[in-house]
Design a protein around this motif. Structure first.
Motif, mmCIF file in Angstrom:
data_model
loop_
_atom_site.group_PDB
_atom_site.id
_atom_site.type_symbol
_atom_site.label_atom_id
_atom_site.label_comp_id
_atom_site.label_asym_id
_atom_site.label_seq_id
_atom_site.Cartn_x
_atom_site.Cartn_y
_atom_site.Cartn_z
ATOM 1 N N GLY A 1 1.561 1.310 -3.681
ATOM 2 C CA GLY A 1 2.823 1.974 -3.608
ATOM 3 C C GLY A 1 2.807 2.899 -2.256
ATOM 4 O O GLY A 1 3.679 2.693 -1.312
ATOM 5 N N GLN A 2 1.624 3.387 -1.806
ATOM 6 C CA GLN A 2 1.440 4.046 -0.756
ATOM 7 C C GLN A 2 1.646 3.191 0.474
ATOM 8 O O GLN A 2 2.305 3.373 1.414
ATOM 9 N N THR A 3 0.954 2.020 0.616
ATOM 10 C CA THR A 3 1.276 0.898 1.654
ATOM 11 C C THR A 3 2.649 0.514 1.826
ATOM 12 O O THR A 3 3.173 0.512 2.877
ATOM 13 N N GLY B 1 2.963 11.974 -6.867
ATOM 14 C CA GLY B 1 2.058 11.196 -7.668
ATOM 15 C C GLY B 1 0.697 11.281 -7.162
ATOM 16 O O GLY B 1 0.290 12.416 -6.341
ATOM 17 N N ASP B 2 -0.185 10.137 -6.959
ATOM 18 C CA ASP B 2 -1.301 10.310 -6.299
ATOM 19 C C ASP B 2 -1.185 9.511 -4.952
ATOM 20 O O ASP B 2 -2.328 8.987 -4.321
ATOM 21 N N SER C 1 2.272 -3.554 7.018
ATOM 22 C CA SER C 1 1.748 -2.330 6.150
ATOM 23 C C SER C 1 0.518 -3.056 5.357
ATOM 24 O O SER C 1 -0.528 -2.924 5.165
ATOM 25 N N LEU C 2 1.211 -4.163 4.495
ATOM 26 C CA LEU C 2 0.398 -5.033 3.676
ATOM 27 C C LEU C 2 -0.550 -5.616 4.353
ATOM 28 O O LEU C 2 -1.724 -5.719 3.782
#
Lengths: 319, 239, 291
Positions: C5-7, C136-137, C255-256
């Motif tokens: 998700g962050q990516t 979230g985290d 990013s991925l």
């Protein structure tokens, strides 16, 4: 050719052959070799770009493949890099086949962008596949000859081969077909010309000669890395600028452009130090704006301006 | 087996049906005219025969062989030549070199290609311009160059697309003369034209189309008196 | 899962800013039909102007941007008016002369920057440069987020300009059919000058937003030129919506790639996608949405 037609090439050939005996200093000899390298690479590009009108922005791919074919022969198999002069062009030509089949579906700017992308992909792969290519560390070999003179003659022979190939091709049916494709691909197809096939006929010798130049480069400079030999700005784009300045679609366009590029670079470097690239950039802009068809292409115009003659009548031009 | 046959050809561009189930045959040696208002699909039909665009559906036969799947250059090789409505000279080549580009279809020898090209230029009365750069030609000469170049490929069937557009009356006369010469040399011709005098004067048969669909087919006289044709060109009031 | 998700979010935020740069290029390509290889250099110049504002007067990059944009607008107009427009009348064998002129311009801009600033890597570190906030985290960068929203705001403003103003409509008309626009009374040369100016200003804006995130040195222009091209082709030449889509796609793909393949190969991902689109979807995203 008439007797007069033989005179200029013969004079040039004789001068070229004795030049290193006159200029004995290694520095001017190096300049001459660099001019020959760029003249050959430029001629290779000119065949595909200037004559057949397929402007490749990725010719560094073939140059780099040639250079690395030679270098990796030594790195992996401990075989002399001179065998690269055989392997390099073959590898470059073999790779050119799928590249052509992929890219020739595109025209004009899209073709240019596709070749640009492919050139960059090669650079990135050769940079990152460290186990195979040594990546950014590059490949270093020992020079074979203690002086530059043998290198000069080899470079001269390679350039001669390039000029001969260009001459034979453009003065044949292929030459007419190349220019037809450049001028109007759709009209060419309607005249029965299988345009994709003939574009390949222009691409393959072009890739061959570019690969040969790269292999020679490996042997002469004795060090290569992906950043240099696959460079978009310093090789792919530069070869286009070189030929454009000298004159596209003219057999002497690449040699003249190479001489201008190398000589001016040295002069700019001597006079202006680190501003030499800036001076080159300004020169490029000026040439494009005022000599749009390069030195050879605008020779008539240059003569007229230099000698203040009246403008010529309409008609006449070059193939 | 007819010389050239087009059967139910259809061409869709996105939502627009440019050519809608057109069929016709052309006999060897005739001059077959194609007329219709602007935008009726005439040049599109040529582009379909020549495979500039692929067919959406339908079939095209030349001398009994199906050609609608073949690439453009192959169609030319088989003997169909064409000119373009908006002329496409090879600008930086001379007139002679332009025609040689066509002549090379049947030879790989430069001298022979040049000889053939000179013959064709003589035939088209363009030899006096042979060394001129194509981009310096007048429109009339460009149109003639277009024809000469196509002729150099030794076609059996020649598609002429509005070769008289933009020409003054004298130039039109000359164009008619060349077309008749081509027919007399044994080449079958399909001609698209707006200048009625020309197309009605020289065609053996004429197909009239509108909105991509056939509206009439027959001799020039039959077509000239056909109510649908009159309606398409001049409007309801005259039908 | 939060890494993924962050990516993705990082990719989206970065992609939005790339898109702003690309919108300038797609506008120029759509109107003048030229490939502008100097576009990244214009970004670089904008970044240096913002950098100087920061170093000399302590001006925050988001404010320095407001100086860089008009400056680049002016530079862009001058380039188009006195150099590129001159080429339109010239008859050359290869039509690629225009592209090569932009290469010359790129060289000049890059070398002038190098003369002034040397090849040293420079950076701008503000109070918030390394700030993050948490969803979230997932850890999300503050400057990326701020930059993204400013980029979107500019895009929306541009959209309003192009659709609601006369000048904007003139630009779109010239892009669709230059001759027809001229017949309608549009001053095409003037439109091309203004378009190049706007495209350059947007490039400067995008660069300024990215300044807190990238090291700055003269050759960084090449990187942005490449990205702008990929996005322009992905999105379809001349389409602002397409540029957004292209930017987001590139951002996410990069990013991925960086997270799951490697830093070195992440650029290869973009190039491969680029080639794929060139070959199989030549009109880009824009052509897909028209079906």
């Amino acid at each position: 050719m008439t007797a007069k037609g033989w005179l200029t090439p013969t004079v040039i050939a004789v001068v070229a052959l004795v030049l290193p005996l006159i200029l004995r200093d290694p520095y001017p000899q190096h300049i001459l070799i660099m001019i020959l390298i760029w003249a050959t690479l430029g001629t290779a590009w000119n065949l595909l770009g200037g004559y057949a009108g397929q402007v490749s922005f990725g010719h560094a791919a073939f140059f780099g493949l040639g250079a690395y074919s030679a270098g990796l022969l030594f790195f992996h198999l401990k075989i002399s890099t001179w065998w690269g002069l055989l392997l390099g062009p073959l590898v470059a030509t073999a790779v050119a086949v799928p590249i052509g089949l992929i890219c020739f579906r595109l025209r004009g700017p899209y073709f240019a962008l596709a070749t640009l992308a492919l050139g960059e992909i090669f650079r990135l792969v050769f940079t990152n596949w460290v186990s195979f290519t040594r990546g950014a560390q590059g490949i270093l070999i020992l020079s074979t000859f203690p002086t530059k003179v043998p290198y000069y003659y080899i470079a001269l022979a390679i350039w001669g081969l390039a000029m001969f190939t260009l001459n034979r091709l453009i003065n044949s049916k292929l030459g007419y077909y190349f220019v037809s494709i450049r001028e109007d691909q759709d009209a060419a197809e309607s005249l029965g010309i299988p345009t994709t096939r003939y574009k390949m006929y222009a691409l393959l010798p072009s890739a061959f000669l570019a690969g040969l130049t790269g292999a020679f480069y490996m042997n002469y400079i004795a060090f290569i890395d992906p950043h240099v030999v696959f460079s978009l700005g310093d090789i792919s784009v530069m070869v286009i600028l070189v030929v454009m300045m000298g004159g596209v679609a003219n057999p002497w366009g690449a040699p003249v452009g190479a001489a201008i590029y190398i000589a001016l670079n040295e002069i700019f470097r001597a006079w202006l130090g680190s501003a030499n690239v800036l001076a080159f950039g300004i020169l490029v802009c000026l040439v494009i704006l005022f000599l749009p068809n390069g030195v050879m292409g605008e020779l008539g115009q240059i003569r007229r301006t230099a000698f203040r003659q009246k403008p010529a009548a309409a008609g006449g031009g070059q193939k | 087996m007819s010389f050239f046959k087009v059967k139910n050809i259809v061409k869709n561009f996105g939502g627009l049906t440019a050519v809608n189930k057109v069929s016709f045959t052309v006999e060897k040696g005739e001059i077959f005219g194609l007329i219709g208002p602007n935008g009726s699909g005439k040049t599109t039909i040529f582009n379909l025969i020549n495979r500039f665009y692929p067919l959406t559906s339908g079939e095209i036969y030349f001398q009994g062989q199906r050609i609608d799947g073949l690439p453009t250059h192959k169609i030319c090789e088989l003997g169909i030549g064409r000119t373009f409505q908006v002329v496409k000279p090879l600008k930086r080549m001379s007139v002679l070199e332009n025609v040689m580009a066509g002549a090379f279809l049947h030879t790989s020898n430069i001298a022979r290609a040049r000889a053939r090209a000179l013959e064709v230029l003589d035939f088209c009365a363009l030899a006096h311009r042979k060394d001129m750069e194509a981009k310096s030609l007048t429109i009339a000469d460009r149109k003639r160059l277009e024809i000469a170049r196509a002729l150099a490929t030794e076609p059996k069937l020649l598609l002429l697309d509005e070769t008289a557009a933009g020409l003054n009356p004298k130039e039109q006369e000359e164009a008619i003369a060349i077309i008749q010469k081509i027919r007399d040399a044994g080449i079958t011709i399909i001609i698209v034209e707006h200048v009625m005098k020309i197309i009605m004067g020289i065609s053996n048969r004429v197909l009239a189309i509108n909105f991509g669909r056939e509206i009439a087919c027959g001799t020039p006289r039959e077509i000239a008196n056909h109510p649908e044709v009159i309606k398409a060109y001049l409007g309801e009031a005259y039908a | 899962m939060s890494l993924f998700g962050q990516t993705v979010i990082c990719g989206i935020l970065l992609g939005g800013m790339y898109a702003l740069i690309a919108i300038g290029m797609t506008l120029i390509m759509g109107v003048m039909k030229i490939i502008n290889l100097a576009h990244g250099a214009l970004v670089m110049v904008g970044m240096y102007i913002t950098y100087v504002c920061y170093k000399s007067w302590g001006l925050d990059p988001y404010l320095g941007m407001l100086i860089a944009m008009p400056a680049l607008f002016l530079i862009g107009c001058l380039i188009q008016k006195y150099m590129i427009n001159r080429l339109v009348e010239v008859d050359s064998i290869l039509p690629e002369n225009q592209v090569l002129l932009t290469v010359g311009i790129m060289l000049v801009l890059t070398e002038v920057a190098r003369l002034i600033f040397k090849s040293d890597y420079r950076s701008v570190t503000t109070g918030y440069s390394s700030s993050t906030f948490f969803v979230g985290d997932m850890s999300i960068s503050v400057p990326m987020t701020v930059g993204f929203f400013i980029a979107m705001a500019f895009t929306y403003l541009l959209h309003l300009f192009l659709t609601r103003t006369d000048l904007g409509r003139s630009i779109r008309a010239t892009a669709q059919d230059r001759n027809a626009a001229v017949y309608m009374g549009v001053n095409a040369p003037r439109v091309t000058v203004i378009t190049f100016g706007i495209g350059s200003a947007l490039a400067a804006a995008g660069g300024s937003l990215l300044l807190p995130l990238f090291y700055l040195w003269p050759d960084i222009g090449h990187l942005f030129t490449a990205k702008a091209f990929i996005i322009t082709i992905l999105g379809g030449m001349g389409s602002t919506m397409g540029a957004i889509f292209g930017g987001l796609t590139l951002g996410i793909a990069e990013s991925l790639g960086a997270t799951y393949i490697s830093m070195g190969y992440k650029d290869v991902v973009g190039l491969v996608i680029f080639l794929f689109v060139l070959l199989f979807i030549p009109g880009g995203f824009k052509s897909l949405t028209k079906r």
